[in-house]
Write a protein that holds these residues in place. Structure first.
Motif, PDB file in Angstrom:
ATOM      1  N   ARG A  94     -96.122  76.420  26.530  1.00 38.84           N
ATOM      2  CA  ARG A  94     -96.245  75.360  27.562  1.00 38.84           C
ATOM      3  C   ARG A  94     -97.206  74.352  26.944  1.00 38.84           C
ATOM      4  NH1 ARG A  94     -96.105  79.686  31.192  1.00 38.84           N
ATOM      5  NH2 ARG A  94     -93.912  80.093  31.909  1.00 38.84           N
ATOM      6  N   PHE A  95     -98.382  74.495  26.802  1.00 36.01           N
ATOM      7  CA  PHE A  95     -99.393  73.553  26.264  1.00 36.01           C
ATOM      8  C   PHE A  95     -99.195  73.010  25.038  1.00 36.01           C
ATOM      9  CE2 PHE A  95    -101.730  76.902  29.122  1.00 36.01           C
ATOM     10  CZ  PHE A  95    -102.142  76.115  29.917  1.00 36.01           C
ATOM     11  N   ALA A  96     -98.688  73.766  23.952  1.00 36.19           N
ATOM     12  CA  ALA A  96     -98.234  72.979  22.560  1.00 36.19           C
ATOM     13  C   ALA A  96     -96.932  72.203  22.619  1.00 36.19           C
ATOM     14  CB  ALA A  96     -98.345  74.025  21.721  1.00 36.19           C
ATOM     15  N   ASP A  97     -96.205  72.561  23.450  1.00 38.16           N
ATOM     16  CA  ASP A  97     -94.659  72.062  23.327  1.00 38.16           C
ATOM     17  C   ASP A  97     -94.715  70.326  23.283  1.00 38.16           C
ATOM     18  OD1 ASP A  97     -91.798  72.526  23.053  1.00 38.16           O
ATOM     19  OD2 ASP A  97     -91.705  71.665  25.113  1.00 38.16           O
ATOM     20  N   VAL A  98     -95.645  69.801  24.211  1.00 38.63           N
ATOM     21  CA  VAL A  98     -95.767  68.248  24.244  1.00 38.63           C
ATOM     22  C   VAL A  98     -96.188  67.826  22.919  1.00 38.63           C
ATOM     23  CG1 VAL A  98     -98.109  68.422  25.183  1.00 38.63           C
ATOM     24  CG2 VAL A  98     -96.624  66.359  25.445  1.00 38.63           C
ATOM     25  N   TYR A  99     -97.081  68.567  22.299  1.00 40.10           N
ATOM     26  CA  TYR A  99     -97.617  68.017  20.918  1.00 40.10           C
ATOM     27  C   TYR A  99     -96.521  67.994  19.850  1.00 40.10           C
ATOM     28  CZ  TYR A  99    -101.786  68.244  23.296  1.00 40.10           C
ATOM     29  OH  TYR A  99    -102.944  68.194  24.364  1.00 40.10           O
ATOM     30  N   LEU A 100     -95.778  69.139  19.774  1.00 42.41           N
ATOM     31  CA  LEU A 100     -94.821  69.321  18.807  1.00 42.41           C
ATOM     32  C   LEU A 100     -93.525  68.322  19.257  1.00 42.41           C
ATOM     33  CD1 LEU A 100     -93.816  73.101  18.876  1.00 42.41           C
ATOM     34  CD2 LEU A 100     -95.032  71.814  17.082  1.00 42.41           C
ATOM     35  N   ASN A 101     -93.307  67.901  20.308  1.00 45.73           N
ATOM     36  CA  ASN A 101     -92.427  66.848  20.759  1.00 45.73           C
ATOM     37  C   ASN A 101     -92.978  65.238  20.202  1.00 45.73           C
ATOM     38  OD1 ASN A 101     -90.488  68.474  21.918  1.00 45.73           O
ATOM     39  ND2 ASN A 101     -91.525  68.313  23.918  1.00 45.73           N
ATOM     40  N   ILE A 102     -94.222  65.350  20.268  1.00 50.64           N
ATOM     41  CA  ILE A 102     -94.728  63.733  19.938  1.00 50.64           C
ATOM     42  C   ILE A 102     -94.673  63.974  18.338  1.00 50.64           C
ATOM     43  CG2 ILE A 102     -96.921  62.882  19.441  1.00 50.64           C
ATOM     44  CD1 ILE A 102     -97.748  63.744  22.059  1.00 50.64           C
ATOM     45  N   LEU A 103     -94.823  65.090  17.706  1.00 46.94           N
ATOM     46  CA  LEU A 103     -94.550  64.844  16.169  1.00 46.94           C
ATOM     47  C   LEU A 103     -93.330  64.726  15.817  1.00 46.94           C
ATOM     48  CD1 LEU A 103     -96.914  67.786  14.984  1.00 46.94           C
ATOM     49  CD2 LEU A 103     -97.419  65.150  14.584  1.00 46.94           C
ATOM     50  N   LEU A 104     -92.342  65.195  16.598  1.00 43.98           N
ATOM     51  CA  LEU A 104     -91.098  65.106  16.209  1.00 43.98           C
ATOM     52  C   LEU A 104     -90.539  63.451  16.632  1.00 43.98           C
ATOM     53  CD1 LEU A 104     -89.485  68.296  17.892  1.00 43.98           C
ATOM     54  CD2 LEU A 104     -89.241  67.725  15.424  1.00 43.98           C
ATOM     55  N   VAL A 105     -91.005  62.888  17.674  1.00 37.83           N
ATOM     56  CA  VAL A 105     -90.497  61.514  17.791  1.00 37.83           C
ATOM     57  C   VAL A 105     -91.239  60.296  17.083  1.00 37.83           C
ATOM     58  CG1 VAL A 105     -89.403  62.315  19.967  1.00 37.83           C
ATOM     59  CG2 VAL A 105     -91.488  61.358  20.074  1.00 37.83           C
ATOM     60  N   THR A 106     -92.490  60.811  16.667  1.00 41.27           N
ATOM     61  CA  THR A 106     -93.467  59.608  16.313  1.00 41.27           C
ATOM     62  C   THR A 106     -93.150  59.014  15.012  1.00 41.27           C
ATOM     63  OG1 THR A 106     -95.412  60.588  17.508  1.00 41.27           O
ATOM     64  CG2 THR A 106     -95.854  59.021  15.636  1.00 41.27           C
ATOM     65  N   PRO A 107     -92.955  57.821  14.737  1.00 43.15           N
ATOM     66  CA  PRO A 107     -92.764  57.425  13.250  1.00 43.15           C
ATOM     67  C   PRO A 107     -93.861  57.669  12.442  1.00 43.15           C
ATOM     68  CG  PRO A 107     -92.168  55.747  15.031  1.00 43.15           C
ATOM     69  CD  PRO A 107     -92.870  56.706  15.602  1.00 43.15           C
ATOM     70  N   MET A 108     -93.720  58.507  11.493  1.00 43.59           N
ATOM     71  CA  MET A 108     -94.504  58.795  10.612  1.00 43.59           C
ATOM     72  C   MET A 108     -95.541  57.684   9.747  1.00 43.59           C
ATOM     73  SD  MET A 108     -95.054  62.144  11.180  1.00 43.59           S
ATOM     74  CE  MET A 108     -94.222  63.372  11.902  1.00 43.59           C
ATOM     75  N   ALA A 109     -94.829  56.638   9.806  1.00 45.82           N
ATOM     76  CA  ALA A 109     -95.293  55.554   8.969  1.00 45.82           C
ATOM     77  C   ALA A 109     -96.355  54.847   9.874  1.00 45.82           C
ATOM     78  CB  ALA A 109     -94.415  54.504   8.743  1.00 45.82           C
ATOM     79  N   ALA A 110     -96.301  55.154  11.157  1.00 50.22           N
ATOM     80  CA  ALA A 110     -97.271  54.523  12.090  1.00 50.22           C
ATOM     81  C   ALA A 110     -98.688  55.240  12.072  1.00 50.22           C
ATOM     82  CB  ALA A 110     -97.006  54.578  13.549  1.00 50.22           C
ATOM     83  N   ILE A 111     -98.815  56.567  11.467  1.00 46.41           N
ATOM     84  CA  ILE A 111     -99.669  57.482  11.230  1.00 46.41           C
ATOM     85  C   ILE A 111    -100.538  57.190  10.150  1.00 46.41           C
ATOM     86  CG2 ILE A 111    -100.339  59.923  10.986  1.00 46.41           C
ATOM     87  CD1 ILE A 111     -98.042  60.759  12.547  1.00 46.41           C
ATOM     88  N   ILE A 112     -99.903  56.457   9.138  1.00 41.29           N
ATOM     89  CA  ILE A 112    -100.613  56.271   7.817  1.00 41.29           C
ATOM     90  C   ILE A 112    -101.848  55.240   8.148  1.00 41.29           C
ATOM     91  CG2 ILE A 112    -100.419  54.811   5.572  1.00 41.29           C
ATOM     92  CD1 ILE A 112     -97.567  55.914   5.519  1.00 41.29           C
ATOM     93  N   PRO A 113    -101.965  54.329   8.997  1.00 48.56           N
ATOM     94  CA  PRO A 113    -103.162  53.399   8.963  1.00 48.56           C
ATOM     95  C   PRO A 113    -104.401  54.288   9.806  1.00 48.56           C
ATOM     96  CG  PRO A 113    -101.451  52.247   9.770  1.00 48.56           C
ATOM     97  CD  PRO A 113    -100.909  53.449   9.572  1.00 48.56           C
ATOM     98  N   LEU A 114    -103.943  55.123  10.762  1.00 46.84           N
ATOM     99  CA  LEU A 114    -105.044  56.015  11.591  1.00 46.84           C
ATOM    100  C   LEU A 114    -105.613  56.954  10.371  1.00 46.84           C
ATOM    101  CD1 LEU A 114    -102.709  56.875  14.696  1.00 46.84           C
ATOM    102  CD2 LEU A 114    -104.440  55.060  14.177  1.00 46.84           C
ATOM    103  N   LEU A 115    -104.688  57.490   9.583  1.00 43.85           N
ATOM    104  CA  LEU A 115    -105.333  58.373   8.364  1.00 43.85           C
ATOM    105  C   LEU A 115    -106.333  57.476   7.631  1.00 43.85           C
ATOM    106  CD1 LEU A 115    -102.238  60.530   7.413  1.00 43.85           C
ATOM    107  CD2 LEU A 115    -104.512  61.308   8.566  1.00 43.85           C
ATOM    108  N   GLY A 116    -105.780  56.410   7.195  1.00 43.14           N
ATOM    109  CA  GLY A 116    -106.606  55.650   6.264  1.00 43.14           C
ATOM    110  C   GLY A 116    -108.108  55.189   7.106  1.00 43.14           C
TER     111      GLY A 116
END
Length: 249
Positions: free
Chosen positions: A89-111
């Protein structure tokens, strides 16, 4: 039908694809779309060049480390979430976020957070792959028949024996499926980070060939990446078949 029985159909499909590519490129391709034969010739030349192997080595560093991280974290996490619904119940929301988030949007944050070196590439590959690993591992635990767990308890099995004798063997096919699917996602992440984040290795080669309008070399690089992905998936399928003792399509 066995996998060998599928071979004639696969060869026929490949021949149709190759002929269609050749004809279309000769009729409508022009400068930007090489023919199939030109791409094959460029692939052979690239495989004989040190430049390609250096790029493959650099790219596969991120691929191997990132995928190993995804499996090392994702499999235990998925098993635990499948076993303990409260934690899920605590982790499910984060899995859903990873499933729907465009991964290209994470690249600037990682940089911005870890720079543009190997660490960022490894993290992105792991993020790409880990969702498939976690979701399938969780599903594998859930699909274990509860009556088997109750029967094990009735025979005096403790929690450790339930894990080793019931849950893990029952979840293994789904876990291996998640690993196989995660490999494809990991290759996608490897290429994407090199194209959008840092122009290096295979991604750097693709950008270089595109800028110089070297279409055969560009297509050949893509073909080699696809061939590597298919080889890795085939190895994972073979491992799944050996571990689970069942036919894998």
């Amino acid at each position: 039908m066995t996998r060998r029985g599928h071979l004639p159909y696969q060869l026929l499909t490949f021949v149709i694809f190759a002929v269609s590519w050749e004809v279309y490129a000769r009729v409508r391709g022009g400068l930007l779309i090489p023919t199939f034969t030109e791409t094959v010739g460029a692939s052979v030349k690239l495989l004989g060049s040190a430049e390609l192997w250096q790029a493959l080595y650099a790219s596969n560093q991120a691929l191997v480390l990132g995928f190993a991280l995804a499996v090392g974290v994702g499999v235990p996490l998925g098993i635990v979430l499948g076993r303990f619904r409260t934690l899920e119940r605590f982790a499910d929301v984060y899995l859903n976020i990873l499933l729907v988030t465009p991964m290209a949007a994470i690249i600037p944050l990682l940089g911005m957070s870890v720079g543009y070196g190997l660490a960022a590439r490894v993290i992105l590959v792991a993020i790409f792959a880990i969702v498939m690993v976690v979701v399938n591992s969780r599903a594998g635990v859930r699909q274990v028949d509860p009556s088997l767990i109750e029967m094990a308890r009735s025979f005096g099995a403790n929690e450790r024996r339930i894990w080793t004798r019931v849950l893990l063997p029952g979840a293994l096919p789904a876990i291996m499926t998640g690993i196989r699917l995660g490999i494809g996602r990991a290759v996608t992440g490897m290429v994407l980070v090199e194209l959008l984040m840092v122009s290096t290795a295979l991604g750097g080669l693709m950008l270089e060939y595109r800028g110089l309008l070297k279409a055969p070399q560009l297509y050949a690089t893509i073909v080699i990446i696809l061939a590597e992905a298919l080889l890795l998936i085939s190895v994972a399928r073979w491992g799944e078949r050996k571990l689970t003792g069942r036919s894998v399509r």
